[in-house]
Design a protein around this motif. Structure first.
Motif, mmCIF file in Angstrom:
data_model
loop_
_atom_site.group_PDB
_atom_site.id
_atom_site.type_symbol
_atom_site.label_atom_id
_atom_site.label_comp_id
_atom_site.label_asym_id
_atom_site.label_seq_id
_atom_site.Cartn_x
_atom_site.Cartn_y
_atom_site.Cartn_z
ATOM 1 N N ILE A 178 37.134 43.945 44.042
ATOM 2 C CA ILE A 178 37.507 43.088 42.908
ATOM 3 C C ILE A 178 37.500 43.892 41.613
ATOM 4 O O ILE A 178 38.415 43.785 40.783
ATOM 5 C CB ILE A 178 36.539 41.891 42.806
ATOM 6 N N LEU A 179 36.479 44.724 41.439
ATOM 7 C CA LEU A 179 36.389 45.526 40.218
ATOM 8 C C LEU A 179 37.517 46.552 40.141
ATOM 9 O O LEU A 179 38.108 46.773 39.069
ATOM 10 C CB LEU A 179 35.029 46.224 40.160
ATOM 11 N N LYS A 182 40.676 45.000 39.136
ATOM 12 C CA LYS A 182 40.676 44.654 37.710
ATOM 13 C C LYS A 182 40.992 45.872 36.838
ATOM 14 O O LYS A 182 40.998 45.781 35.601
ATOM 15 C CB LYS A 182 39.313 44.076 37.318
ATOM 16 N N CYS A 246 32.449 51.075 34.296
ATOM 17 C CA CYS A 246 31.533 50.075 34.841
ATOM 18 C C CYS A 246 30.351 50.766 35.525
ATOM 19 O O CYS A 246 30.485 51.883 36.036
ATOM 20 C CB CYS A 246 32.288 49.196 35.856
ATOM 21 N N ARG A 274 31.342 47.501 31.433
ATOM 22 C CA ARG A 274 31.069 46.427 32.390
ATOM 23 C C ARG A 274 29.826 46.762 33.211
ATOM 24 O O ARG A 274 29.511 47.924 33.411
ATOM 25 C CB ARG A 274 32.247 46.229 33.341
ATOM 26 N N THR A 292 27.619 39.792 36.779
ATOM 27 C CA THR A 292 28.335 39.695 38.051
ATOM 28 C C THR A 292 27.465 40.284 39.158
ATOM 29 O O THR A 292 26.959 41.401 39.028
ATOM 30 C CB THR A 292 29.669 40.451 37.974
ATOM 31 N N MET A 330 31.268 36.098 40.170
ATOM 32 C CA MET A 330 31.892 36.817 39.058
ATOM 33 C C MET A 330 31.470 36.143 37.738
ATOM 34 O O MET A 330 31.675 34.949 37.548
ATOM 35 C CB MET A 330 33.415 36.796 39.200
ATOM 36 N N THR A 334 31.677 41.383 33.652
ATOM 37 C CA THR A 334 32.786 42.209 34.130
ATOM 38 C C THR A 334 34.146 41.667 33.655
ATOM 39 O O THR A 334 35.178 42.010 34.234
ATOM 40 C CB THR A 334 32.780 42.301 35.672
ATOM 41 N N LYS A 335 34.128 40.821 32.638
ATOM 42 C CA LYS A 335 35.405 40.288 32.140
ATOM 43 C C LYS A 335 36.189 41.375 31.414
ATOM 44 O O LYS A 335 35.620 42.275 30.816
ATOM 45 C CB LYS A 335 35.137 39.125 31.181
#
Length: 335
Positions: A178-179, A182, A246, A274, A292, A330, A334-335
């Motif tokens: 997912i990261l 993104k 991140c 993040r 997250t 989430m 991590t937005k």
């Protein structure tokens, strides 16, 4: 007069008729173990009334039981701040209590197994739960050589060991994917002792996500065997000197240490960097922003582990590996 037929006792029949557990029937028959006198007399009266006689095997089994389940805890876990294990113990105790078993704890040091040896040799328990799995674990080898059924909390490299855990590798693969999707390509990881299989499984998931999506992680951003606040602060300093998007902490303890350092350095989450965790927990609740993280249910893990052990103690077939579900939460970090 025709002699009345004598039937062999089946604990299942008696337990079902009286609405009690098989453990209660066993304790009444053997005269051992904690049980109310009224219940004991009710079971014995039922046996006498129906002219049942306990089978030799049932008698022997009942007489040899301790009605104790042992929980083997690595000594170094006592000094950790992780609230995960008390929750696992709560789940174990809930299931054990329903079957009228008590849970006793014994410590196993990496170099001292004397306490565990006494528990096994003196027949103090009917089964054991190993609370964490290690690479090349001598505790596992000792338990395999004993005649006691045992189950490990955590996945093991040994296929002959019965094990129950969440699917950490898949969970960490999903969060990392997912990261990456993104757009976060420069991800640092702060992980703990690689002798613990759980940490290796989490890193396995991290690498698998990169491979599946066609990316190559920067090995210089992977920090393992971080075991203290001072070490975590130094590692975070090193990470901040590099171009990262991140940081992922392998558990809530390490993530909270990283977060503390970031706050000291006035690094804003998620504006400047993040942050995520491969394990959600109480230690992250105090964060100014939602972190997250992957949610694992510790009490469910304890309950399922105890259920598997009790089935093995009764001689029932159980799967060698039981993997439980998880949830990727989430949040704002991590937005």
């Amino acid at each position: 007069m025709q002699e009345q037929e004598v039937k062999k006792l089946t604990m299942d029949d008696v337990a079902k008729e009286l609405g009690v557990s098989k453990t209660t029937v066993s304790r009444a028959v053997s005269g051992k173990g904690r049980i109310g006198e009224e219940t004991r007399q009710r079971v014995l009266a039922y046996i006498a009334q129906h002219n049942y006689q306990p089978g030799v095997m049932a008698k022997g089994l009942a007489g040899s039981r301790t009605y104790n389940i042992g929980m083997v805890l690595q000594a170094d876990l006592l000094s950790s701040d992780l609230p995960f294990f008390p929750k696992v113990l709560k789940g174990i105790s809930e299931v054990a209590a329903k079957e009228e078993y008590d849970v006793i704890m014994t410590l196993a040091d990496r170099n001292d197994f004397s306490r565990l040896s006494r528990v096994i040799e003196n027949h103090k328990v009917d089964g054991l739960i190993l609370m964490r799995t290690l690479q090349d674990d001598k505790t596992e080898e000792m338990l395999k050589k004993s005649d006691l059924p045992f189950v490990a909390v955590g996945l093991s490299d040994d296929p002959n060991i019965c094990q129950v855990d969440h699917d950490h590798a898949d969970a960490c693969r999903e969060l990392t994917s997912i990261l990456l999707l993104k757009g976060l390509r420069r991800i640092a990881v702060v992980s703990g002792d690689t002798n613990y299989i759980i940490n290796r499984k989490r890193l396995e998931g991290f690498y698998k996500a990169h491979k599946e999506l066609g990316y190559t992680p920067d090995e210089s951003l992977i920090f393992t065997n971080v075991d203290s606040g001072l070490f975590a602060a130094r590692v975070t300093d090193l990470i901040l000197m590099r171009d990262v998007n991140c940081i992922i902490g392998a558990d809530d303890f390490l993530t909270s240490l990283v977060l503390k350092k970031l706050e000291e350095e006035s690094i804003a989450i998620p504006e400047d960097l993040r942050l995520a965790s491969f394990h959600d927990g109480q230690l992250l609740k105090a964060a100014r922003v939602g972190i997250t993280a992957i949610k694992f249910h510790a009490e469910e893990l304890g309950r399922e582990t105890c259920k598997v052990l009790l089935r093995r103690m009764r001689g029932e077939e159980t799967p060698q590996v039981t993997k439980l579900s998880y949830e990727v939460a989430m949040r704002e970090s991590t937005k």
